[in-house]
Scaffold this motif. Structure first.
Motif, mmCIF file in Angstrom:
data_model
loop_
_atom_site.group_PDB
_atom_site.id
_atom_site.type_symbol
_atom_site.label_atom_id
_atom_site.label_comp_id
_atom_site.label_asym_id
_atom_site.label_seq_id
_atom_site.Cartn_x
_atom_site.Cartn_y
_atom_site.Cartn_z
ATOM 1 N N TYR A 152 0.950 -1.302 -0.069
ATOM 2 C CA TYR A 152 0.033 0.027 0.069
ATOM 3 C C TYR A 152 1.087 1.234 -0.033
ATOM 4 O O TYR A 152 0.561 2.288 -0.681
ATOM 5 C CB TYR A 152 -0.961 -0.093 1.145
ATOM 6 N N TYR A 155 2.016 1.612 -3.551
ATOM 7 C CA TYR A 155 1.110 2.148 -4.280
ATOM 8 C C TYR A 155 0.930 3.619 -4.034
ATOM 9 O O TYR A 155 0.899 4.485 -5.081
ATOM 10 C CB TYR A 155 -0.300 1.506 -4.183
ATOM 11 N N GLN A 159 1.401 6.726 -6.816
ATOM 12 C CA GLN A 159 0.326 7.647 -7.069
ATOM 13 C C GLN A 159 0.738 9.280 -6.744
ATOM 14 O O GLN A 159 -0.035 10.206 -6.699
ATOM 15 C CB GLN A 159 -1.106 7.426 -6.612
ATOM 16 N N ASP A 200 -7.965 6.420 -3.446
ATOM 17 C CA ASP A 200 -6.536 5.939 -2.954
ATOM 18 C C ASP A 200 -6.581 5.543 -1.536
ATOM 19 O O ASP A 200 -5.363 5.215 -1.153
ATOM 20 C CB ASP A 200 -5.315 6.973 -3.242
ATOM 21 N N GLU A 202 -7.284 3.420 2.217
ATOM 22 C CA GLU A 202 -7.233 2.065 2.395
ATOM 23 C C GLU A 202 -8.379 1.237 2.180
ATOM 24 O O GLU A 202 -7.886 0.101 1.563
ATOM 25 C CB GLU A 202 -6.880 1.832 3.830
ATOM 26 N N TYR A 205 -8.598 0.885 -1.793
ATOM 27 C CA TYR A 205 -7.385 0.020 -2.486
ATOM 28 C C TYR A 205 -7.665 -1.510 -1.998
ATOM 29 O O TYR A 205 -7.307 -2.192 -2.669
ATOM 30 C CB TYR A 205 -6.277 0.439 -1.761
ATOM 31 N N THR A 206 -8.171 -1.599 -0.665
ATOM 32 C CA THR A 206 -8.391 -3.058 -0.203
ATOM 33 C C THR A 206 -9.406 -3.665 -1.364
ATOM 34 O O THR A 206 -9.118 -4.696 -1.713
ATOM 35 C CB THR A 206 -8.607 -2.835 1.140
ATOM 36 N N ARG A 208 -10.374 -2.664 -4.305
ATOM 37 C CA ARG A 208 -9.717 -3.078 -5.626
ATOM 38 C C ARG A 208 -8.805 -4.181 -5.669
ATOM 39 O O ARG A 208 -8.677 -5.026 -6.614
ATOM 40 C CB ARG A 208 -8.900 -1.860 -6.144
ATOM 41 N N ARG A 209 -7.900 -4.212 -4.701
ATOM 42 C CA ARG A 209 -7.298 -5.628 -4.826
ATOM 43 C C ARG A 209 -7.945 -6.920 -4.497
ATOM 44 O O ARG A 209 -7.747 -8.004 -4.946
ATOM 45 C CB ARG A 209 -6.001 -5.625 -3.487
#
Length: 524
Positions: A152, A155, A159, A200, A202, A205-206, A208-209
């Motif tokens: 993270y 990442y 960005q 962007d 947490e 992002y989580t 999306r993963r």
């Protein structure tokens, strides 16, 4: 579901059971979680087995009580020999993976003793609580050196968030008038937006993963533990979620003057912790709780996004979905902060299970008041996967038959939880040795009884005192109830599963067969 179902096991860290619209919160907006409850069964009396991250999760992942698996507090390693969810589902053809948090620490000493290389395929699974670590992020990174390979952070840098530790400086901090970083560790800053863009953050992002994992898992059934870090502290929400709620949305604290002036000794010691002293102040609650609620609504939006993704892929109708949390958050109730003790704000968890198959149509949208425990999920998943019998190891009960509308004649009468507060300042305040700081809870749904080693018990009447403001533990009129609940706790202690290397079916087959096997003892 014509084939083995996929399993989406969602956990939101520190999400209170009563901070969902479907569970009665008057102003919070959680339409997507509410939709899950409408599609499945909402178990409204679910309890975690230890109201703190590490031991609670180890019970979720092993299907066993904390007394049985031994990982009694954060960073207490789970023994190398303990089976976890992946050990049960992989033999059934499942890919079992993690995106997010486990708070598990591997048993380094045990692995060394057995010669297990932590970098080997087996060693990685043992090190990661049985999950393929598709993306592990425990969400606790005061300094990047704690986890230099945190994806993270990588990442965020990609960005444009330039920092030694962008997790802290952007995702969990705000910005002052002069461009200075205002740390999210200071709760006074949590009314401000996090410096990170929402997409962007947490939670985004989580999610999306998780989608990445699902996209890569075609052709085999999968079990994904999607373990969100929020709404756990630091309570920093990105715009626009930081300002969705205000002071008018802050419900009055469940607490009384008597609790403060004449507390139970253990509860009183916890009241002296810094987090409790902070949350005892209205100004803290009025600043933190709106941010906490904003984080929950953000989580809800991304769960809706994930459900739409599954539907677009044609997988929603073959995916068992569970939403729960590892424990709650006091938020100032009972003059306490954090979690760990046994009031409903801390020990109760949301538990929503969605079985999309027609066999579950009879219970769709129901609220169930059966006593449910965190340890029930592993046997439930094994049941749905068509796995074998593990009643000599697993201490939970499968929920599958209940979800399909059956009424088991024998269901649990009690739910239990445990607390090992040896690491907490309360132990020192009470003058206890590390192995003396233990407490246990038992509830039958009406009465809640708490046994503290070396101190008097607590008893609450949940039917007439749902806010748990009137402690009846020393009330002579309730002595009989206290004795009955203490006996239930003692009975539970005697029933822990310790013979885990031989199946009960093997014991049954071998019972009384010694003579047939040639051991002719006792013959005249």
């Amino acid at each position: 579901m014509a084939k083995k179902p996929n399993i989406l096991f969602i956990m939101a860290d520190q999400l209170r059971a009563d901070y969902l619209g479907c569970n009665g919160h008057p102003t919070i907006r959680t339409p997507n979680i509410d939709a899950l409850a409408a599609r499945g069964v909402n178990f409204t009396r679910a309890y975690c087995q230890a109201p703190v991250c590490g031991p609670s999760r180890m019970s979720f992942y092993t299907g066993r009580y904390a007394s049985s698996h031994g990982a009694s507090y954060n960073n207490v390693p789970l023994r190398v020999d303990e089976r976890t969810l992946g050990d049960y589902l992989r033999p059934e053809g499942y890919r079992v993976a993690l995106v997010g948090k486990t708070h598990m620490r591997r048993d380094v000493e045990g692995m060394q003793r057995l010669g297990v290389d932590p970098d080997s395929s087996r060693g990685v699974l043992i090190s990661e609580c049985g999950f393929e670590p598709y993306e592990r992020d425990d969400g606790l990174h005061p300094d990047q050196s704690v986890n230099p390979d945190l994806r993270y952070n990588e990442y965020l840098r990609s960005q444009g968030y330039e920092s030694h530790n962008p997790w802290h400086d952007f995702a969990n901090s705000a910005e002052g008038d002069d461009g200075e970083v205002l740390s999210g560790w200071s709760m006074r800053n949590c009314h401000l937006p996090a410096r990170v863009r929402e997409e962007d953050s947490e939670t985004a992002y989580t999610t999306r993963r998780a989608m990445d994992f699902i996209s890569e898992s075609e052709g085999e059934p999968w079990c994904l533990h999607l373990s969100y870090i929020k709404p756990h502290w630091p309570y920093m929400a990105p715009a626009p979620y930081h300002e969705l709620y205000g002071v008018d949305d802050v419900l009055p604290a469940a607490r009384s003057k008597q609790e403060l002036e004449q507390p139970h000794p253990v509860v009183g010691a916890f009241m002296k912790h810094p987090e409790s002293e902070s949350f005892a102040r209205d100004e803290v609650r009025e600043r933190v709780i709106p941010a906490y609620m904003g984080l929950i609504t953000q989580l809800d939006d991304h769960i809706g996004r994930l459900m739409a993704f599954l539907e677009a892929r044609g997988e929603l109708d073959n995916t068992l979905v569970v939403l729960t949390s590892d424990h709650g958050d006091y938020l100032g109730d009972h003059w306490l902060g954090e979690k760990e003790l046994f009031h409903e704000a801390s020990v109760a968890v949301p538990m929503i299970v969605v079985d999309p198959s027609t066999t579950a149509d009879a219970t769709r949208g129901q609220r169930s008041e059966r006593l449910v425990e965190a340890i029930d999920l592993v046997p439930t998943f094994v049941d749905y996967a068509g796995g074998g019998e593990f009643d000599h190891i697993l201490e939970g009960r499968s929920l599958k038959s209940v979800i399909e509308g059956a009424s088991p004649t024998e269901w649990r009468r009690y739910a239990f939880s445990e607390c090992d507060y040896a690491w907490r300042p309360a132990r020192l305040e009470l003058g206890l040795a590390p192995d003396q700081a233990n407490a246990w809870m038992v509830t039958d749904g009406r009465w809640k009884y708490v046994h503290y080693e070396h101190f008097q018990p607590q008893l609450f009447d949940l039917a007439h005192d749902p806010d748990e403001l009137n402690d009846l533990g020393n009330d002579e009129e309730h002595r009989t109830i206290c004795r009955a609940m203490e006996e239930a706790l003692y009975q539970w202690c005697r029933e822990r599963k310790s013979r885990i290397t031989v199946r009960n079916s093997q014991v049954s087959a071998a019972t009384g067969s010694a003579h047939k096997r040639g051991y002719l003892f006792g013959i005249w």
